[in-house]
Design a protein around this motif. Structure first.
Motif, mmCIF file in Angstrom:
data_model
loop_
_atom_site.group_PDB
_atom_site.id
_atom_site.type_symbol
_atom_site.label_atom_id
_atom_site.label_comp_id
_atom_site.label_asym_id
_atom_site.label_seq_id
_atom_site.Cartn_x
_atom_site.Cartn_y
_atom_site.Cartn_z
ATOM 1 N N ILE A 16 0.889 -1.154 0.000
ATOM 2 C CA ILE A 16 0.000 0.000 0.000
ATOM 3 C C ILE A 16 0.927 1.205 0.000
ATOM 4 N N GLU A 17 0.729 2.113 -0.945
ATOM 5 C CA GLU A 17 1.619 3.259 -1.047
ATOM 6 C C GLU A 17 0.835 4.563 -1.084
ATOM 7 N N ARG A 18 1.506 5.615 -0.685
ATOM 8 C CA ARG A 18 0.908 6.948 -0.730
ATOM 9 C C ARG A 18 1.083 7.478 -2.149
ATOM 10 N N THR A 19 0.019 7.982 -2.738
ATOM 11 C CA THR A 19 0.073 8.429 -4.130
ATOM 12 C C THR A 19 0.892 9.697 -4.296
ATOM 13 N N ALA A 20 0.939 10.553 -3.292
ATOM 14 C CA ALA A 20 1.726 11.793 -3.357
ATOM 15 C C ALA A 20 2.555 11.905 -2.082
ATOM 16 N N ILE A 65 9.616 11.365 -0.948
ATOM 17 C CA ILE A 65 10.180 10.177 -0.300
ATOM 18 C C ILE A 65 9.077 9.136 -0.159
ATOM 19 N N ALA A 66 9.339 7.918 -0.630
ATOM 20 C CA ALA A 66 8.348 6.842 -0.573
ATOM 21 C C ALA A 66 7.853 6.642 0.858
ATOM 22 N N GLU A 67 6.564 6.427 0.995
ATOM 23 C CA GLU A 67 5.963 6.169 2.306
ATOM 24 C C GLU A 67 5.236 4.838 2.268
ATOM 25 N N GLU A 68 5.266 4.155 3.401
ATOM 26 C CA GLU A 68 4.622 2.848 3.519
ATOM 27 C C GLU A 68 3.839 2.802 4.829
ATOM 28 N N PRO A 69 2.930 1.843 4.960
ATOM 29 C CA PRO A 69 2.166 1.737 6.204
ATOM 30 C C PRO A 69 3.095 1.508 7.396
ATOM 31 N N GLU A 70 2.803 2.194 8.476
ATOM 32 C CA GLU A 70 3.595 2.031 9.692
ATOM 33 C C GLU A 70 3.142 0.766 10.415
ATOM 34 N N LEU A 71 4.082 -0.139 10.662
ATOM 35 C CA LEU A 71 3.790 -1.384 11.364
ATOM 36 C C LEU A 71 4.323 -1.269 12.783
ATOM 37 N N GLY A 72 3.412 -1.157 13.737
ATOM 38 C CA GLY A 72 3.787 -1.067 15.143
ATOM 39 C C GLY A 72 3.612 -2.400 15.847
ATOM 40 N N THR A 73 3.792 -2.397 17.139
ATOM 41 C CA THR A 73 3.678 -3.637 17.912
ATOM 42 C C THR A 73 2.263 -4.205 17.897
ATOM 43 N N MET A 100 0.779 6.248 7.675
ATOM 44 C CA MET A 100 1.893 6.020 6.766
ATOM 45 C C MET A 100 3.130 6.756 7.261
ATOM 46 N N THR A 101 4.303 6.199 6.931
ATOM 47 C CA THR A 101 5.563 6.832 7.311
ATOM 48 C C THR A 101 6.615 6.567 6.242
ATOM 49 N N GLY A 102 7.640 7.395 6.229
ATOM 50 C CA GLY A 102 8.757 7.231 5.310
ATOM 51 C C GLY A 102 10.042 7.602 6.021
ATOM 52 N N LYS A 103 11.160 7.326 5.406
ATOM 53 C CA LYS A 103 12.455 7.605 6.014
ATOM 54 C C LYS A 103 12.563 9.097 6.350
ATOM 55 N N SER A 138 1.859 9.807 9.639
ATOM 56 C CA SER A 138 0.636 10.606 9.545
ATOM 57 C C SER A 138 -0.478 9.753 8.951
ATOM 58 N N LEU A 139 -1.692 10.109 9.318
ATOM 59 C CA LEU A 139 -2.875 9.403 8.842
ATOM 60 C C LEU A 139 -3.208 9.900 7.434
ATOM 61 N N VAL A 140 -3.327 8.974 6.488
ATOM 62 C CA VAL A 140 -3.585 9.321 5.096
ATOM 63 C C VAL A 140 -4.953 8.776 4.703
ATOM 64 N N SER A 141 -5.757 9.623 4.083
ATOM 65 C CA SER A 141 -7.108 9.221 3.684
ATOM 66 C C SER A 141 -7.050 8.238 2.519
ATOM 67 N N PRO A 142 -8.111 7.463 2.324
ATOM 68 C CA PRO A 142 -8.139 6.467 1.246
ATOM 69 C C PRO A 142 -7.857 7.048 -0.135
ATOM 70 N N LYS A 143 -8.295 8.276 -0.391
ATOM 71 C CA LYS A 143 -8.078 8.857 -1.722
ATOM 72 C C LYS A 143 -6.599 9.139 -1.992
ATOM 73 N N GLY A 144 -5.763 9.163 -0.951
ATOM 74 C CA GLY A 144 -4.332 9.385 -1.108
ATOM 75 C C GLY A 144 -3.512 8.101 -1.101
ATOM 76 N N LEU A 145 -4.197 6.967 -1.214
ATOM 77 C CA LEU A 145 -3.508 5.672 -1.144
ATOM 78 C C LEU A 145 -3.744 4.842 -2.408
#
Length: 86
Positions: free
Chosen positions: A8-12, A17-25, A66-69, A74-81
């Motif tokens: 799952i990627e952020r469209t913008a 910098i590429a962003e991906e879903p943040e995987l926490g504990t 979503m997060t990136g290096k 930050s929380l990204v809405s469905p239209k941005g994914l």
């Protein structure tokens, strides 16, 4: 849609910098749209263990954290994914 979710990627992405879903504990963190302007609050978070589950909720209107290096999550809405399936 069919097929296993591979990404799952952020469209913008911020700063290009590429962003991906943040995987926490607890898993992937999503914001429930029923909470409106407070969906980003910790007490309203919804957690799932897999990208497939996350993608299902995104398709129902949930936002995904979503997060990136070098970027704060930050929380990204469905239209941005964009959901990429195998």
């Amino acid at each position: 849609m069919t097929g296993k979710v591979i990404r799952i990627e952020r469209t913008a992405p911020r700063g290009g910098i590429a962003e991906e879903p943040e995987l926490g504990t607890k898993g992937y963190c999503l914001g429930d749209p029923k909470f409106g302007a407070t969906k980003h609050h910790a007490e309203n978070a919804v957690f799932v263990k897999s990208l497939d589950e996350a993608a299902e909720l995104v398709s129902e209107g949930f936002s995904l954290r979503m997060t990136g290096k070098g970027k704060r999550a930050s929380l990204v809405s469905p239209k941005g994914l964009r959901i990429i399936r195998a």
